[in-house]
Design a protein around this motif. Sequence first.
Motif, PDB file in Angstrom:
ATOM      1  N   GLN A   1     -31.326 -10.376   9.249  1.00 53.13           N
ATOM      2  CA  GLN A   1     -30.221 -10.615  10.173  1.00 53.13           C
ATOM      3  C   GLN A   1     -29.299 -11.740   9.690  1.00 53.13           C
ATOM      4  N   TYR A   2     -28.004 -11.514   9.830  1.00 53.96           N
ATOM      5  CA  TYR A   2     -27.037 -12.576   9.572  1.00 53.96           C
ATOM      6  C   TYR A   2     -25.778 -12.317  10.390  1.00 53.96           C
ATOM      7  N   PHE A   3     -24.966 -13.358  10.535  1.00 47.41           N
ATOM      8  CA  PHE A   3     -23.682 -13.282  11.235  1.00 47.41           C
ATOM      9  C   PHE A   3     -22.607 -13.766  10.268  1.00 47.41           C
ATOM     10  N   MET A   4     -21.406 -13.177  10.390  1.00 41.60           N
ATOM     11  CA  MET A   4     -20.353 -13.498   9.420  1.00 41.60           C
ATOM     12  C   MET A   4     -18.981 -13.496  10.084  1.00 41.60           C
ATOM     13  N   PHE A   5     -18.143 -14.446   9.661  1.00 45.89           N
ATOM     14  CA  PHE A   5     -16.738 -14.476  10.023  1.00 45.89           C
ATOM     15  C   PHE A   5     -15.938 -14.025   8.796  1.00 45.89           C
ATOM     16  N   SER A   6     -14.916 -13.216   9.035  1.00 45.07           N
ATOM     17  CA  SER A   6     -14.111 -12.746   7.903  1.00 45.07           C
ATOM     18  C   SER A   6     -12.636 -12.722   8.266  1.00 45.07           C
ATOM     19  N   PHE A   7     -11.812 -12.807   7.233  1.00 42.96           N
ATOM     20  CA  PHE A   7     -10.361 -12.768   7.385  1.00 42.96           C
ATOM     21  C   PHE A   7      -9.803 -11.766   6.386  1.00 42.96           C
ATOM     22  N   THR A   8      -8.944 -10.874   6.873  1.00 46.01           N
ATOM     23  CA  THR A   8      -8.323  -9.848   6.028  1.00 46.01           C
ATOM     24  C   THR A   8      -6.812  -9.962   6.133  1.00 46.01           C
ATOM     25  N   TYR A   9      -6.161  -9.837   4.977  1.00 48.88           N
ATOM     26  CA  TYR A   9      -4.701  -9.858   4.971  1.00 48.88           C
ATOM     27  C   TYR A   9      -4.200  -8.694   4.118  1.00 48.88           C
ATOM     28  N   LYS A  10      -3.196  -7.998   4.665  1.00 49.42           N
ATOM     29  CA  LYS A  10      -2.615  -6.854   3.974  1.00 49.42           C
ATOM     30  C   LYS A  10      -1.148  -7.138   3.670  1.00 49.42           C
ATOM     31  N   LEU A  11      -0.754  -6.714   2.505  1.00 49.62           N
ATOM     32  CA  LEU A  11       0.629  -6.923   2.076  1.00 49.62           C
ATOM     33  C   LEU A  11       1.131  -5.641   1.444  1.00 49.62           C
ATOM     34  N   SER A  12       2.283  -5.167   1.897  1.00 53.57           N
ATOM     35  CA  SER A  12       2.838  -3.939   1.328  1.00 53.57           C
ATOM     36  C   SER A  12       4.355  -4.033   1.280  1.00 53.57           C
ATOM     37  N   THR A  13       4.924  -3.497   0.229  1.00 50.73           N
ATOM     38  CA  THR A  13       6.377  -3.440   0.045  1.00 50.73           C
ATOM     39  C   THR A  13       6.710  -2.112  -0.603  1.00 50.73           C
ATOM     40  N   PHE A  14       7.555  -1.317   0.040  1.00 51.29           N
ATOM     41  CA  PHE A  14       7.943  -0.022  -0.494  1.00 51.29           C
ATOM     42  C   PHE A  14       9.448   0.049  -0.634  1.00 51.29           C
ATOM     43  N   THR A  15       9.899   0.684  -1.708  1.00 55.28           N
ATOM     44  CA  THR A  15      11.321   0.876  -1.945  1.00 55.28           C
ATOM     45  C   THR A  15      11.811   2.044  -1.114  1.00 55.28           C
ATOM     46  N   LYS A  16      12.825   1.811  -0.279  1.00 51.65           N
ATOM     47  CA  LYS A  16      13.341   2.878   0.552  1.00 51.65           C
ATOM     48  C   LYS A  16      14.075   3.905  -0.295  1.00 51.65           C
ATOM     49  N   LYS A  17      13.884   5.169   0.108  1.00 54.25           N
ATOM     50  CA  LYS A  17      14.520   6.257  -0.624  1.00 54.25           C
ATOM     51  C   LYS A  17      16.018   6.277  -0.338  1.00 54.25           C
ATOM     52  N   LYS A  18      16.812   6.362  -1.384  1.00 51.64           N
ATOM     53  CA  LYS A  18      18.251   6.426  -1.223  1.00 51.64           C
ATOM     54  C   LYS A  18      18.666   7.829  -0.786  1.00 51.64           C
ATOM     55  N   SER A  19      19.646   7.877   0.100  1.00 55.69           N
ATOM     56  CA  SER A  19      20.154   9.181   0.546  1.00 55.69           C
ATOM     57  C   SER A  19      20.950   9.825  -0.569  1.00 55.69           C
ATOM     58  N   GLU A  20      20.857  11.136  -0.652  1.00 54.83           N
ATOM     59  CA  GLU A  20      21.547  11.878  -1.705  1.00 54.83           C
ATOM     60  C   GLU A  20      22.299  13.041  -1.069  1.00 54.83           C
ATOM     61  N   ASN A  21      23.471  13.336  -1.569  1.00 62.93           N
ATOM     62  CA  ASN A  21      24.240  14.473  -1.091  1.00 62.93           C
ATOM     63  C   ASN A  21      23.824  15.722  -1.853  1.00 62.93           C
ATOM     64  N   SER A  22      22.690  16.227  -1.503  1.00 67.40           N
ATOM     65  CA  SER A  22      22.180  17.413  -2.184  1.00 67.40           C
ATOM     66  C   SER A  22      21.393  18.239  -1.189  1.00 67.40           C
ATOM     67  N   ILE A  23      21.083  19.431  -1.574  1.00 66.75           N
ATOM     68  CA  ILE A  23      20.317  20.327  -0.711  1.00 66.75           C
ATOM     69  C   ILE A  23      18.867  19.899  -0.730  1.00 66.75           C
TER      70      ILE A  23
END
Length: 920
Positions: free
Chosen positions: A894-916
């Motif tokens: 048996q044991y007890f634990m404290f934890s910390f999680t951090y998430k980081l994300s960065t995505f490039t937005k898709k540019k609009s295109e005048n196409s079908i």
Amino acid sequence: MKNLLFTLVLMTSAVLFAQKIEIKGVVLDSLSNTGLQSATVFAEAKKDATLIAYSITDENGAFTISGNTSVDSLVFYASYQGYKEFRKELFIKDNREIDLGKISLSNQVEELEGVLVNAKAAPIRIKQDTLEFNAGSFKSKENATLEDLLEKLPGVEIDKDGTIKVNGKKVNKLLVNGKEFFGSDPKIALKNLPKEIIDKIQVTESKTEEQKILKEKSDNNEAEINVVIAEDKNKGFFSRFTAGAGTDERYSLSGIANYFNKDLRISVLGAGNNINSPGFSFDEVFDAMGSQAFSISRSSNGSFGVNGFNFGGSGDGITTSQSGGINISNDWGKKVELSANYFYGGSETISATQSRRETFLPDRSFINNSSNDSRSDGFNHRMRAELKVRPDTLTTITFTPEFNSSQNQSNSSSNSIASNPDGSIINDVETLSSDDSESTNFSGNFYVFRGTLGKKWSFSASGNLSLNNSDNLNDFNSTRNTFGSSPSTEIQNQLIDQENNIRSYRIAPKINYKVHDSLSFFTEYTYRNQNQENIRSVFDRDSGTNLFNQAQSTDQEINTLEQRAVLGGRYKLGKYRLNLSTGFIRQSLDNNDGLRSFDFEKEFTNPYLNARITKSFGENGYLSLSFRNDISLPAANQLQPAEDRTNPQNIIIGNPDLNAIKNNRVNFYYSDYNWKEQSGLYAGGSLNFVNDRVVASTITDENLIRTTTYTNVDGVFNSYVYVSYSKSWKKDNSKIKVGSGLDVGYDENKGFTQNILFTTKSTRINPRVYVSYDIDDLLDVKLSYDPSFNKTKFDNAPFQEQDFTNQQVSIDLTTYWPKKVTFGLRGEYNKFGNIEAGFDDDSLILIGSLGYSFANDKANFKVKAYDILNQVIGTRRTVASDYVQDTNTLVLQQYFMFSFTYKLSTFTKKKSENSIIFMD
């Protein structure tokens, strides 16, 4: 527990007896007025686009979808690849049974002519032999992983050990955008890919490279999953880092960082902990602790494996591990694809074991009580790459090199006391051992395919080169005291240096000829050669000097050769498919020993037959039956007629007169998933008839010294059959799923004791049942019950019949209320049958987690508890042909634990295109 069950029953009733809707119709081609088979039909709530019901059309284009909902307005869709989507709003307050009649879909190209179309993404689609799920159609909790998404998909089940099954088929490979993600082990992708970046899940049959190129059906009953990353998420960076500290100096660190840029993908991960976890097998609720919750009673808790690495050595005790890796994949145009990964794993394991074994002989039985303490340290490196080149449309070249290197050091001490049933001591043994080992392994696999312009002929060749080297230095000291009428003491103080070198290569050219789409033939020749060197140098320590012991040493060289010539064909008639191939297998073995005159040659020839027939039926039914025979050579140590006294109580001598082992295996598989009823029935099994099985023959003297050699026996039979059924009900944002299964195994094995042949008949019956209930963003709960009935009988042997039952009940509960707060409780109760007095026979294991998310859900703080009731045990029972053994091992407490999680994300937005744009 009673309150939880009562609440679950009420929720189940609410789903089962909710207002039911039914929509039916026929989907047709607008030009030919013929039915479109496997078109997707589905209905969503108008107010929030919640998926209510979905299905696919049958061979005539007809469909019926039904579901449970309290809404009054729906939007119905019908879609088919290459056709314009059909959309219709339905008001169902007064009429909940709707017949839409004929629905005509027009060809999309004819209708669009340059117009921008945003079609609704269908929840499921069937494209030839690919089943495709739209990730956005299946709601799951915030911060969900790929594993959470897969568990929401119809026909998909994930076992407690991470094994994935789709429509009853085991998934043997999980790809990301068509590439491996840290090798073929799916666990890393399951636990680490966030759902938010996933666009589609594609399920196909598991095929060889050649089957994919020739668009042939698979010849196995396994599946493959490809995860398609959303286009707007396929250029960016996302990562997760977790750190935890707990009582008893427990700690856990893990992190993964990913960079995607269209065809380029780079992923880096690392982990370290002393809680018996790989670390990067991340659980959103329990972090690294979650990987241990459902395995703590089945094993001794000290070992685990991922991506080809096994941590923990012997499988006992407490392991401190460090691991890390990098995965890179990229495409260069349409002709070159490359993926590569490197993995490092290091571990330190402390273990302690106590056992009681009762061994049965024809004229007596004896009891051995033993204990063992050990410590092992090791590390390994693995590098793997896959290069695929398509210089033109008719040629494919694939090369897959892999390199492994490892070093390990271990120390162990053990003692054992053998006694008669009346308690009188026969002998005792005390052993000290120290091992230093290292190994390097290299393998390279290649595949070359060349088609022809007429597509009638195709030529291919596959092969591999393998170089394996290992060296082990064992400092061994043993003292055995024998009591009784002639007491004696035997001391074995030796230094044993063992070196093994294996070099092998294989080449297999193949020619295919396609008569027409329904008939083809092929011929293939396989040549495999292996050279194995086993050098075992034993030195007796005497007065401070090392004396070479030639009698126990070997300088063995074994050359094996296998040739296989096969002629086969494939035939398709309607929904039937037949694969048939036949030929011969020739194997030869040449053994030479440089120290002693133990030289011999062996040669085996056997006919070869591989037959398989399959049938598709209904919307998604599938049945297969296959037969295959094969032969395999005995192991080198089973053939070498030299004494191995590493275990002073069990002297092993090989038998150079052994024959090759002959296997005749029959497999069958059945699956049928009903999209309308959201239910699936799966079954399968295997029967294996073995002749010339190599078995051990042991003679035990009056002082319990065993001398073991090997011999061939006929009439060995191994079998198993399984059947499983699952069904789901859905109402708006809630869903219930029930499942049941039955695994039955029956084996007839043979063995020798005191030169008397006996037969062991073993029966295993494992029924199981589970129920799960979930409400989007509120609750997930799953209960399961898994009993196991085991019975072993012996013919022509005075062994005691074994008949015992193990029982297991498990729960997995997660709540997501209040918002930002996540509570998890995971547990397992085990009751072990027929455990000897003095060993724990039951346990109730619970782990818990309470987490809070903040900083726009990028950060999370948790408090976790492992083994809340402090009941983890390492008890297990092993039943063999001539003994029964109960074992107790050191386990993580048996044991007890404290934890910390951090998430980081960065995505490039898709540019609009005048196409079908044509969107699914």
